[in-house]
Motif scaffolding. Structure first.
Motif, PDB file in Angstrom:
ATOM      1  N   MET A 172       0.830  -1.199   0.000  1.00  0.00           N
ATOM      2  CA  MET A 172       0.000   0.000   0.000  1.00  0.00           C
ATOM      3  C   MET A 172       0.870   1.257   0.000  1.00  0.00           C
ATOM      4  SD  MET A 172      -3.083   1.410   0.086  1.00  0.00           S
ATOM      5  CE  MET A 172      -4.340   0.337   0.817  1.00  0.00           C
ATOM      6  N   GLN A 173       1.903   1.262   0.836  1.00  0.00           N
ATOM      7  CA  GLN A 173       2.776   2.436   0.895  1.00  0.00           C
ATOM      8  C   GLN A 173       3.540   2.626  -0.410  1.00  0.00           C
ATOM      9  OE1 GLN A 173       0.918   3.260   3.965  1.00  0.00           O
ATOM     10  NE2 GLN A 173       2.496   4.681   3.310  1.00  0.00           N
ATOM     11  N   ALA A 174       3.974   1.519  -1.021  1.00  0.00           N
ATOM     12  CA  ALA A 174       4.677   1.629  -2.298  1.00  0.00           C
ATOM     13  C   ALA A 174       3.752   2.168  -3.384  1.00  0.00           C
ATOM     14  CB  ALA A 174       5.234   0.264  -2.699  1.00  0.00           C
ATOM     15  N   LEU A 175       2.488   1.717  -3.367  1.00  0.00           N
ATOM     16  CA  LEU A 175       1.528   2.176  -4.360  1.00  0.00           C
ATOM     17  C   LEU A 175       1.267   3.672  -4.211  1.00  0.00           C
ATOM     18  CD1 LEU A 175      -0.537   1.627  -6.607  1.00  0.00           C
ATOM     19  CD2 LEU A 175      -2.174   0.958  -4.831  1.00  0.00           C
ATOM     20  N   LEU A 176       1.039   4.131  -2.981  1.00  0.00           N
ATOM     21  CA  LEU A 176       0.757   5.552  -2.761  1.00  0.00           C
ATOM     22  C   LEU A 176       1.977   6.408  -3.067  1.00  0.00           C
ATOM     23  CD1 LEU A 176      -1.392   5.417   0.506  1.00  0.00           C
ATOM     24  CD2 LEU A 176      -2.159   5.521  -1.868  1.00  0.00           C
ATOM     25  N   ALA A 177       3.159   5.904  -2.744  1.00  0.00           N
ATOM     26  CA  ALA A 177       4.381   6.653  -3.027  1.00  0.00           C
ATOM     27  C   ALA A 177       4.606   6.802  -4.529  1.00  0.00           C
ATOM     28  CB  ALA A 177       5.584   5.953  -2.391  1.00  0.00           C
ATOM     29  N   GLY A 178       4.062   5.889  -5.306  1.00  0.00           N
ATOM     30  CA  GLY A 178       4.206   5.949  -6.754  1.00  0.00           C
ATOM     31  C   GLY A 178       3.190   6.841  -7.434  1.00  0.00           C
ATOM     32  N   CYS A 179       2.370   7.566  -6.640  1.00  0.00           N
ATOM     33  CA  CYS A 179       1.340   8.469  -7.183  1.00  0.00           C
ATOM     34  C   CYS A 179       1.619   9.886  -6.689  1.00  0.00           C
ATOM     35  CB  CYS A 179      -0.050   8.022  -6.760  1.00  0.00           C
ATOM     36  SG  CYS A 179      -0.461   6.308  -7.170  1.00  0.00           S
ATOM     37  N   PRO A 180       2.599  10.588  -7.235  1.00  0.00           N
ATOM     38  CA  PRO A 180       3.041  11.867  -6.670  1.00  0.00           C
ATOM     39  C   PRO A 180       2.066  13.025  -6.844  1.00  0.00           C
ATOM     40  CG  PRO A 180       4.215  11.412  -8.709  1.00  0.00           C
ATOM     41  CD  PRO A 180       3.429  10.170  -8.382  1.00  0.00           C
ATOM     42  N   VAL A 181       1.090  12.913  -7.777  1.00  0.00           N
ATOM     43  CA  VAL A 181       0.145  14.017  -7.977  1.00  0.00           C
ATOM     44  C   VAL A 181      -1.289  13.587  -7.668  1.00  0.00           C
ATOM     45  CG1 VAL A 181       1.616  15.167  -9.667  1.00  0.00           C
ATOM     46  CG2 VAL A 181      -0.104  13.514 -10.449  1.00  0.00           C
ATOM     47  N   LEU A 182      -1.455  12.521  -6.892  1.00  0.00           N
ATOM     48  CA  LEU A 182      -2.783  12.001  -6.564  1.00  0.00           C
ATOM     49  C   LEU A 182      -3.611  13.042  -5.831  1.00  0.00           C
ATOM     50  CD1 LEU A 182      -4.382   9.299  -6.741  1.00  0.00           C
ATOM     51  CD2 LEU A 182      -3.631   8.851  -4.398  1.00  0.00           C
ATOM     52  N   GLU A 183      -4.890  13.208  -6.268  1.00  0.00           N
ATOM     53  CA  GLU A 183      -5.781  14.184  -5.648  1.00  0.00           C
ATOM     54  C   GLU A 183      -6.893  13.547  -4.830  1.00  0.00           C
ATOM     55  OE1 GLU A 183      -7.258  16.840  -8.609  1.00  0.00           O
ATOM     56  OE2 GLU A 183      -5.300  17.779  -8.955  1.00  0.00           O
ATOM     57  N   SER A 184      -7.353  12.367  -5.214  1.00  0.00           N
ATOM     58  CA  SER A 184      -8.436  11.719  -4.453  1.00  0.00           C
ATOM     59  C   SER A 184      -8.156  10.235  -4.338  1.00  0.00           C
ATOM     60  CB  SER A 184      -9.796  11.970  -5.112  1.00  0.00           C
ATOM     61  OG  SER A 184      -9.841  11.467  -6.425  1.00  0.00           O
ATOM     62  N   LEU A 185      -8.425   9.716  -3.139  1.00  0.00           N
ATOM     63  CA  LEU A 185      -8.119   8.321  -2.812  1.00  0.00           C
ATOM     64  C   LEU A 185      -9.315   7.686  -2.136  1.00  0.00           C
ATOM     65  CD1 LEU A 185      -6.142   5.899  -2.334  1.00  0.00           C
ATOM     66  CD2 LEU A 185      -5.467   7.052  -0.205  1.00  0.00           C
ATOM     67  N   LEU A 186      -9.732   6.521  -2.633  1.00  0.00           N
ATOM     68  CA  LEU A 186     -10.788   5.728  -2.006  1.00  0.00           C
ATOM     69  C   LEU A 186     -10.211   4.381  -1.606  1.00  0.00           C
ATOM     70  CD1 LEU A 186     -13.732   4.987  -1.268  1.00  0.00           C
ATOM     71  CD2 LEU A 186     -14.013   4.233  -3.650  1.00  0.00           C
ATOM     72  N   ILE A 187     -10.328   4.046  -0.326  1.00  0.00           N
ATOM     73  CA  ILE A 187      -9.927   2.734   0.179  1.00  0.00           C
ATOM     74  C   ILE A 187     -11.171   2.101   0.782  1.00  0.00           C
ATOM     75  CG2 ILE A 187      -8.405   1.462   1.730  1.00  0.00           C
ATOM     76  CD1 ILE A 187      -6.488   3.818   1.680  1.00  0.00           C
ATOM     77  N   ASP A 188     -11.696   1.086   0.105  1.00  0.00           N
ATOM     78  CA  ASP A 188     -12.984   0.509   0.481  1.00  0.00           C
ATOM     79  C   ASP A 188     -12.815  -0.974   0.814  1.00  0.00           C
ATOM     80  OD1 ASP A 188     -15.636   0.020   0.897  1.00  0.00           O
ATOM     81  OD2 ASP A 188     -16.262   0.282  -1.176  1.00  0.00           O
ATOM     82  N   GLY A 239     -11.465   8.969   1.031  1.00  0.00           N
ATOM     83  CA  GLY A 239     -12.651   8.239   1.453  1.00  0.00           C
ATOM     84  C   GLY A 239     -12.220   6.870   1.928  1.00  0.00           C
ATOM     85  N   VAL A 240     -12.671   6.460   3.107  1.00  0.00           N
ATOM     86  CA  VAL A 240     -12.205   5.184   3.657  1.00  0.00           C
ATOM     87  C   VAL A 240     -13.349   4.431   4.310  1.00  0.00           C
ATOM     88  CG1 VAL A 240     -11.471   6.307   5.810  1.00  0.00           C
ATOM     89  CG2 VAL A 240     -10.506   4.079   5.191  1.00  0.00           C
ATOM     90  N   ARG A 241     -13.391   3.129   4.038  1.00  0.00           N
ATOM     91  CA  ARG A 241     -14.279   2.197   4.732  1.00  0.00           C
ATOM     92  C   ARG A 241     -13.408   0.989   5.069  1.00  0.00           C
ATOM     93  NH1 ARG A 241     -19.912   1.817   2.453  1.00  0.00           N
ATOM     94  NH2 ARG A 241     -18.821   1.429   0.505  1.00  0.00           N
TER      95      ARG A 241
END
Length: 445
Positions: free
Chosen positions: A177-193, A212-214
């Protein structure tokens, strides 16, 4: 004289953009409009949504579309794989062949959803062919799959232009998960469901505006989110409450957080500095968070004490959404808060109370704001029973003393909605990515 066809006179590139925004079948049908349009669909950026393909022959039809289309790809959506592919050994090869098609070159939006993960059955891995779009993807959604790289061998998924990421029911480790998020340097919206296998998510991003998180249930559910540094974060959206929200959220730095909720009676455990809430109960308080302007609460038993504690922590609240199911406490306040009223600066401009019953508890709660919220502009009282008569509503106005309101411009609306798919108790995941309004909860009112 024939009517001038101004649309057909537009340049091919403009017509191509129009066609690429249509549903898949409608885009393909534009070929029969006229000879002028015949080549447009084949060269326009492809919009392939399997929802628009008849499920009886989706595999063959998808293959035909991809083989006939010569243009680049814009969007490929497979919302629930079991509707289109039997998840077998051969299905992985079929999907891989689709994703390898030249018709999807330079793809901008990709959604692959295998459905729910079945207990005891390993989820299918994310197709390796999806990696070929890493440099062009702006929107991505992955569901019901696993196999995310952890980045230890330099194989993390790099998505340098991705702005929107959705993860539904994925099996993913903390490191992946951390590697995936680190690979998105301009991410604006994140949903973890409802993830599985990830116990903690650390947010360190200067571009992220909405989360957004569930977290799900059980030992493999998400148990902690730590917002280490999110300077652009505006929304922290908790998409369920109760047993499905048993997680800790620690906010270390989110100076522009404006929208927060919904917070249930018991969950989550929310910490801003030294201020800690266990659900709706204040555990400790010292830190004040002036940035939060919109708050959504799910309060089983309507409690004025709970709301006042939140107002102390978030002193600049403009809007309060509160959903309740029961009559709740007595909410008697005149003596209890006699000294507090003169010092508490109530800046609320709008209050939305779901499931208002007109009981003494609800009347006392609402009347506190009628008589003390000097900047109040609107109070919406959503009724549980549509049979409430005009006489009943007039009596409620008298009980609430709306004529004696401290804010002379305040309006009080009693409403009943027979059908509202996005009621506050069931906020949809789509609001995590919806920036069409500054208030993500306004569409559910």
């Amino acid at each position: 004289m024939e009517e001038d066809d101004r649309i057909s006179r537009l340049p091919d590139v403009v017509l191509g953009d129009i066609v690429s925004l249509l549903p898949t079948r409608d885009g393909a049908r534009t070929q029969v409009i006229s000879s002028r349009w015949r080549h447009i669909w084949c060269s326009a950026p492809l919009n392939l949504d399997l929802n628009d393909v008849f499920p009886k022959d989706s595999v063959g039809e998808v293959g035909r579309i991809l083989s006939k289309h010569a243009g680049p790809g814009r969007r490929f959506l497979m919302p629930r794989a079991r509707r289109y592919l039997e998840l077998s050994d051969g299905s992985a090869a079929i999907l891989d062949s689709w994703l390898q098609s030249p018709a999807l070159n330079n793809l901008q939006e990709l959604e692959l959803h295998y459905g729910f993960i079945r207990q005891g059955i390993p989820p299918p891995p994310l197709p390796t062919s999806a990696h070929r779009f890493s440099s062009t993807l702006r929107v991505a959604g992955f569901g019901g799959c696993g196999g995310f790289p952890d980045g230890n061998n330099g194989n993390a998924l790099q998505l340098p232009v991705l702005k929107q990421l959705s993860l539904w029911y994925v099996s993913i480790s903390d490191s992946s998960m951390q590697a995936l998020l680190a690979g998105c340097p301009v991410l604006e919206s994140l949903l973890i469901d409802w993830p599985s296998g990830c116990s903690c998510v650390r947010i360190l991003s200067h571009s992220l505006r909405s989360i957004g998180v569930r977290p799900g249930r059980g030992d493999l559910s998400l148990q902690q989110m730590i917002i280490v540094d999110a300077s652009s974060l505006e929304r922290l959206l908790l998409l369920s409450c109760g047993a499905a929200m048993e997680m800790d959220i620690l906010v270390i730095s989110a100076p522009n957080l404006v929208n927060l909720g919904q917070i249930g009676d018991k969950f989550p455990r929310l910490q801003f500095g030294t201020t800690v809430f266990q659900g709706s109960q204040l555990v400790s308080s010292m830190t004040v968070v002036p940035s939060v302007k919109v708050l959504a609460l799910s309060n089983m038993r309507l409690s004025l004490d709970v709301v006042i504690n939140f107002m102390k922590c978030f002193p600049c609240l403009d809007k309060l959404y509160i959903s309740t199911l029961m009559a709740g406490e007595k909410n008697v306040w005149r003596r209890k808060y006699r000294n507090l009223i003169s010092t508490l600066d109530i800046r609320l401009k709008e209050i939305v109370l779901f499931n208002y019953r007109g009981s003494q508890s609800h009347v006392n709660f609402a009347k506190f704001f009628v008589l003390n919220a000097r900047e109040l502009e609107l109070m919406i009282l959503e009724l549980q029973d549509r049979k409430n008569s005009t006489e009943w509503i007039e009596r409620q106005h008298r009980l609430l003393q709306t004529r004696n309101r401290v804010s002379m411009g305040a309006r009080f609306n009693f409403v009943y909605r027979n059908y509202r798919p996005g009621s506050l108790g069931f906020v949809g995941t789509e609001i995590a990515h919806d920036f069409s309004t500054a208030d993500p909860f306004v569409k559910f009112v």
